[in-house]
Motif scaffolding. Structure first.
Motif, short mmCIF file in Angstrom:
data_model
loop_
_atom_site.label_atom_id
_atom_site.label_comp_id
_atom_site.label_asym_id
_atom_site.label_seq_id
_atom_site.Cartn_x
_atom_site.Cartn_y
_atom_site.Cartn_z
N ILE A 8 47.63 0.26 22.10
CA ILE A 8 46.50 0.41 22.29
C ILE A 8 45.71 -0.23 21.04
O ILE A 8 46.32 -0.53 19.49
CB ILE A 8 46.08 2.01 21.59
CG1 ILE A 8 46.69 2.70 22.10
CG2 ILE A 8 44.71 2.66 20.72
CD1 ILE A 8 46.61 4.53 21.88
N THR A 9 44.66 -0.97 21.21
CA THR A 9 43.86 -1.95 20.27
C THR A 9 42.80 -2.12 19.99
O THR A 9 42.78 -2.67 18.78
CB THR A 9 44.36 -3.20 21.30
OG1 THR A 9 46.10 -3.49 22.24
CG2 THR A 9 44.38 -4.91 20.76
N ALA A 10 42.18 -1.90 20.48
CA ALA A 10 40.20 -2.02 20.08
C ALA A 10 40.06 -1.19 19.58
O ALA A 10 40.44 -0.04 19.02
CB ALA A 10 39.44 -1.76 21.29
N ASN A 11 39.52 -1.28 18.42
CA ASN A 11 38.90 -1.22 17.14
C ASN A 11 39.31 -0.29 16.01
O ASN A 11 39.77 0.56 15.67
CB ASN A 11 37.95 0.83 18.11
CG ASN A 11 36.66 0.60 19.40
OD1 ASN A 11 35.55 -0.68 18.70
ND2 ASN A 11 37.50 1.25 20.19
N GLY A 12 40.85 -0.91 16.12
CA GLY A 12 41.19 -1.15 14.56
C GLY A 12 42.20 -1.35 14.97
O GLY A 12 43.15 -1.80 15.58
N PRO A 13 43.49 -1.21 13.77
CA PRO A 13 44.80 -2.04 14.16
C PRO A 13 45.46 -0.94 14.73
O PRO A 13 45.20 -0.31 15.61
CB PRO A 13 45.51 -0.92 12.48
CG PRO A 13 44.29 -0.44 12.05
CD PRO A 13 43.29 -0.28 12.67
N HIS A 14 46.81 -2.31 15.70
CA HIS A 14 47.40 -2.10 16.73
C HIS A 14 48.60 -0.98 17.11
O HIS A 14 49.18 -0.68 15.69
CB HIS A 14 47.90 -2.93 17.56
CG HIS A 14 46.34 -3.94 17.47
ND1 HIS A 14 46.85 -5.42 18.24
CD2 HIS A 14 45.20 -4.06 17.09
CE1 HIS A 14 46.02 -6.06 18.01
NE2 HIS A 14 44.91 -5.56 17.41
N MET A 15 48.22 0.31 17.66
CA MET A 15 49.77 1.26 17.82
C MET A 15 50.01 0.92 20.02
O MET A 15 49.54 0.18 20.27
CB MET A 15 49.30 2.19 17.60
CG MET A 15 47.97 2.95 16.50
SD MET A 15 47.30 4.48 16.74
CE MET A 15 46.81 4.34 15.17
N LEU A 16 51.84 0.84 19.51
CA LEU A 16 52.18 1.85 20.90
C LEU A 16 52.42 2.52 21.03
O LEU A 16 52.38 3.28 20.34
CB LEU A 16 53.67 0.82 20.46
CG LEU A 16 54.16 -0.38 20.38
CD1 LEU A 16 56.05 -1.09 20.21
CD2 LEU A 16 52.84 -1.58 21.87
N HIS A 17 51.89 3.36 22.30
CA HIS A 17 51.96 4.27 23.17
C HIS A 17 52.89 4.18 24.10
O HIS A 17 52.72 3.72 24.91
CB HIS A 17 50.42 4.77 23.39
CG HIS A 17 50.49 6.18 24.22
ND1 HIS A 17 49.51 6.97 24.81
CD2 HIS A 17 51.72 6.98 23.61
CE1 HIS A 17 49.79 7.94 25.46
NE2 HIS A 17 50.38 8.27 24.47
#
Length: 291
Positions: A78-87
């Motif tokens: 999950i990348t756009a609009n903020g810091p990245h996260m793995l789902h």
């Protein structure tokens, strides 16, 4: 004193290693999905998640590929609009809202769990600030090592922020991933080694969610034992093992492949760093101490 830890009952199973952060030509990677799978299989790893930026790779996509024996995990970054996260082990794509807590909450309804990525990336080492990390709830862990940041601004390591979060009482696991993008040089840098009784998505996800794994860049842990207030860690190739408590205070430094350590009553948690040659490390998950 009691020690609450994730390494109970390490019997009847085996250690399996894998990477949860790899990109392909479906986002900004330089290799196709099958080429990425071939690479990790050739490295002897056991599981892999293709994590393209805001592009979900699920069971239907994996059916078109040859797994080469890897357990393939659905998900995305999950990348756009903020810091990245793995789902990780998602069932569908979650929209990348600006409100990252909202993203985590929605991810929980879409299966799997969230890992916060490369906190010390970028010139101010603040892709995730400490305040932002501390405010978020519902994720499983953070990347304490992200290989690709070694060639970018910032630090691939986030052990400093991990220790601060743990010291504040936040129970969060530490993950090591490649974040591979390039055709060469980005793979086999960091991985997670989980203890499972079967090589399946469900078993691997349970181990990662429950902390029954360690993060590594090359050191292999062979045994983790707890007997009363004594912890013993044995490795295959460490040259030094360090026992650390809250705020990264070193309590014991032992040269060699193993350490045996009596936990002091002042500790709120203990974690172990196993140092090998060069940048070969392994990091256990925290052992929580209850008076």
């Amino acid at each position: 004193m009691t020690i609450d830890h994730p390494y109970r009952d390490l019997t009847g199973g085996s250690w399996v290693s894998g990477n949860l952060h790899a990109h392909t030509t479906f986002s900004d990677g330089k290799r196709g999905r099958q080429e990425v799978i071939e690479d990790y299989a050739a490295r002897g790893q056991h599981f892999l998640m293709i994590s393209d930026h805001d592009v979900f790779t699920g069971a239907e996509e994996y059916k078109t590929l040859n797994s080469r024996g890897l357990v393939l995990i659905p998900g995305n970054e999950i990348t756009a609009n903020g810091p990245h996260m793995l789902h990780v082990n998602a069932t569908r794509k979650v929209e990348p809202h600006v409100n990252r807590q909202q993203v985590i909450d929605e991810a929980a309804t879409a299966g799997g769990f969230v890992i916060l990525n490369h906190p010390n990336w970028q010139e101010r080492f603040d892709h995730f600030s400490l305040g932002h990390l501390g405010a978020l709830r519902g994720h499983v862990g953070i990347e304490i090592y992200n290989g690709v940041i070694g060639r970018l601004d910032g630090s691939p390591y986030a052990l400093d922020k991990w220790d601060m979060l743990l010291s504040f009482g936040q129970r969060t696991w530490g993950f090591a991933n490649d974040d591979s993008h390039l055709a060469t040089g980005d793979s086999g840098l960091g991985w997670n080694t989980a203890y499972v009784r079967e090589k399946s998505v469900d078993a691997i996800m349970a181990a990662l969610r429950n902390g029954q794994f360690y993060a590594s860049t090359g050191v292999v842990i062979t045994s983790i034992q707890v007997d009363g207030n004594r912890i013993r860690i044995e490795t295959e190739n460490a040259e030094r093992v360090i026992a650390m408590q809250q705020l990264a205070k070193r309590l014991k430094v032992q040269d060699g492949k193993s350490i045996e350590f009596d936990v002091p009553e002042t500790a709120r948690y203990i974690r172990f760093e196993c140092w090998g040659r060069g940048e070969q490390f392994a990091w256990t998950q925290p052992f929580w101490i209850k008076p």
